[in-house]
Write a protein that holds these residues in place. Structure first.
Motif, PDB file in Angstrom:
ATOM      1  N   GLN A  50       0.704  -1.208  -0.078  1.00  0.00           N
ATOM      2  CA  GLN A  50      -0.202  -0.011   0.121  1.00  0.00           C
ATOM      3  C   GLN A  50       0.954   1.283  -0.026  1.00  0.00           C
ATOM      4  OE1 GLN A  50      -2.105  -1.192   3.613  1.00  0.00           O
ATOM      5  NE2 GLN A  50      -3.958  -1.634   2.326  1.00  0.00           N
ATOM      6  N   SER A  51       1.930   1.246   0.973  1.00  0.00           N
ATOM      7  CA  SER A  51       2.807   2.345   0.923  1.00  0.00           C
ATOM      8  C   SER A  51       3.392   2.661  -0.389  1.00  0.00           C
ATOM      9  CB  SER A  51       3.876   2.131   2.084  1.00  0.00           C
ATOM     10  OG  SER A  51       4.697   2.998   2.226  1.00  0.00           O
ATOM     11  N   HIS A  52       3.997   1.500  -1.043  1.00  0.00           N
ATOM     12  CA  HIS A  52       4.556   1.689  -2.270  1.00  0.00           C
ATOM     13  C   HIS A  52       3.513   2.296  -3.445  1.00  0.00           C
ATOM     14  CE1 HIS A  52       7.271   0.766  -5.548  1.00  0.00           C
ATOM     15  NE2 HIS A  52       6.405   0.181  -6.179  1.00  0.00           N
ATOM     16  N   PHE A  53       2.264   1.736  -3.635  1.00  0.00           N
ATOM     17  CA  PHE A  53       1.451   2.404  -4.413  1.00  0.00           C
ATOM     18  C   PHE A  53       1.052   3.720  -4.260  1.00  0.00           C
ATOM     19  CE2 PHE A  53      -2.993   3.377  -5.061  1.00  0.00           C
ATOM     20  CZ  PHE A  53      -3.215   3.359  -6.621  1.00  0.00           C
ATOM     21  N   LEU A  54       1.078   4.396  -2.932  1.00  0.00           N
ATOM     22  CA  LEU A  54       0.834   5.400  -2.661  1.00  0.00           C
ATOM     23  C   LEU A  54       2.020   6.500  -3.198  1.00  0.00           C
ATOM     24  CD1 LEU A  54      -0.908   5.359   0.792  1.00  0.00           C
ATOM     25  CD2 LEU A  54      -2.139   5.958  -1.249  1.00  0.00           C
ATOM     26  N   GLU A  55       3.287   5.933  -2.480  1.00  0.00           N
ATOM     27  CA  GLU A  55       4.541   6.830  -2.954  1.00  0.00           C
ATOM     28  C   GLU A  55       4.572   6.807  -4.251  1.00  0.00           C
ATOM     29  OE1 GLU A  55       9.010   6.758  -1.645  1.00  0.00           O
ATOM     30  OE2 GLU A  55       8.015   5.049  -1.681  1.00  0.00           O
ATOM     31  N   GLU A  56       4.428   5.627  -5.259  1.00  0.00           N
ATOM     32  CA  GLU A  56       4.447   5.667  -6.741  1.00  0.00           C
ATOM     33  C   GLU A  56       3.332   6.786  -7.388  1.00  0.00           C
ATOM     34  OE1 GLU A  56       3.571   2.141  -9.386  1.00  0.00           O
ATOM     35  OE2 GLU A  56       5.852   1.954  -8.843  1.00  0.00           O
ATOM     36  N   GLY A  57       2.392   6.566  -6.720  1.00  0.00           N
ATOM     37  CA  GLY A  57       1.216   7.591  -7.446  1.00  0.00           C
ATOM     38  C   GLY A  57       1.657   8.961  -7.401  1.00  0.00           C
ATOM     39  N   LEU A  58       2.102   9.321  -6.154  1.00  0.00           N
ATOM     40  CA  LEU A  58       2.528  10.446  -6.036  1.00  0.00           C
ATOM     41  C   LEU A  58       3.661  10.905  -6.845  1.00  0.00           C
ATOM     42  CD1 LEU A  58       2.080  10.920  -2.212  1.00  0.00           C
ATOM     43  CD2 LEU A  58       0.480  11.943  -4.056  1.00  0.00           C
ATOM     44  N   GLU A  59       4.729  10.233  -6.846  1.00  0.00           N
ATOM     45  CA  GLU A  59       5.978  10.445  -7.543  1.00  0.00           C
ATOM     46  C   GLU A  59       5.820  10.623  -9.024  1.00  0.00           C
ATOM     47  OE1 GLU A  59       8.822   7.668  -6.312  1.00  0.00           O
ATOM     48  OE2 GLU A  59       9.361   8.436  -4.327  1.00  0.00           O
ATOM     49  N   GLU A  60       4.872   9.682  -9.612  1.00  0.00           N
ATOM     50  CA  GLU A  60       4.575   9.769 -10.926  1.00  0.00           C
ATOM     51  C   GLU A  60       3.485  10.755 -11.282  1.00  0.00           C
ATOM     52  OE1 GLU A  60       4.406   5.657 -12.146  1.00  0.00           O
ATOM     53  OE2 GLU A  60       6.309   5.203 -11.453  1.00  0.00           O
ATOM     54  N   ASP A  61       2.960  11.333 -10.527  1.00  0.00           N
ATOM     55  CA  ASP A  61       1.816  12.289 -10.529  1.00  0.00           C
ATOM     56  C   ASP A  61       0.883  11.235 -11.526  1.00  0.00           C
ATOM     57  OD1 ASP A  61       0.379  14.423 -10.571  1.00  0.00           O
ATOM     58  OD2 ASP A  61       1.070  15.361 -12.296  1.00  0.00           O
ATOM     59  N   SER A  62       0.297  10.212 -11.024  1.00  0.00           N
ATOM     60  CA  SER A  62      -0.491   9.423 -11.846  1.00  0.00           C
ATOM     61  C   SER A  62      -1.843   9.817 -11.620  1.00  0.00           C
ATOM     62  CB  SER A  62      -0.268   7.736 -11.070  1.00  0.00           C
ATOM     63  OG  SER A  62      -0.944   7.923 -10.012  1.00  0.00           O
ATOM     64  N   ASP A  63      -2.775   9.015 -12.483  1.00  0.00           N
ATOM     65  CA  ASP A  63      -4.153   9.315 -12.415  1.00  0.00           C
ATOM     66  C   ASP A  63      -4.691   9.214 -10.954  1.00  0.00           C
ATOM     67  OD1 ASP A  63      -4.115   9.539 -14.910  1.00  0.00           O
ATOM     68  OD2 ASP A  63      -5.040   7.701 -15.451  1.00  0.00           O
TER      69      ASP A  63
END
Length: 77
Positions: A50-63
């Motif tokens: 979960q932590s990785h998903f949140l971090e990646e979502g923010l870093e990549e400015d994902s949808d």
């Protein structure tokens, strides 16, 4: 490619959490307020994935980034 509109419900589903309105409200209530010095993805209540998903979502400015920011704001109040 996923072109569906993301919502808090779908964010909670993506995180593997109960995603109905009452469950989301209970989650936010149980984990609030999150101290300012702790980044959302570093909060102790997330699993590693979960932590990785949140971090990646923010870093990549994902949808997902806008909803992750919304969840962050909810947990700060």
């Amino acid at each position: 490619m996923d072109t569906s509109k993301h919502t808090l419900t779908t964010l909670f589903e993506q995180l593997g959490l109960a995603s109905d309105k009452d469950s989301i409200e209970e989650f936010v209530s149980r984990h609030s307020p999150l101290p300012r010095e702790i980044a959302l993805q570093d909060a102790p209540f997330w699993s590693e994935s979960q932590s990785h998903f949140l971090e990646e979502g923010l870093e990549e400015d994902s949808d997902w980034a806008e909803l992750i920011d919304e969840l962050d704001a909810m947990l700060r109040h």
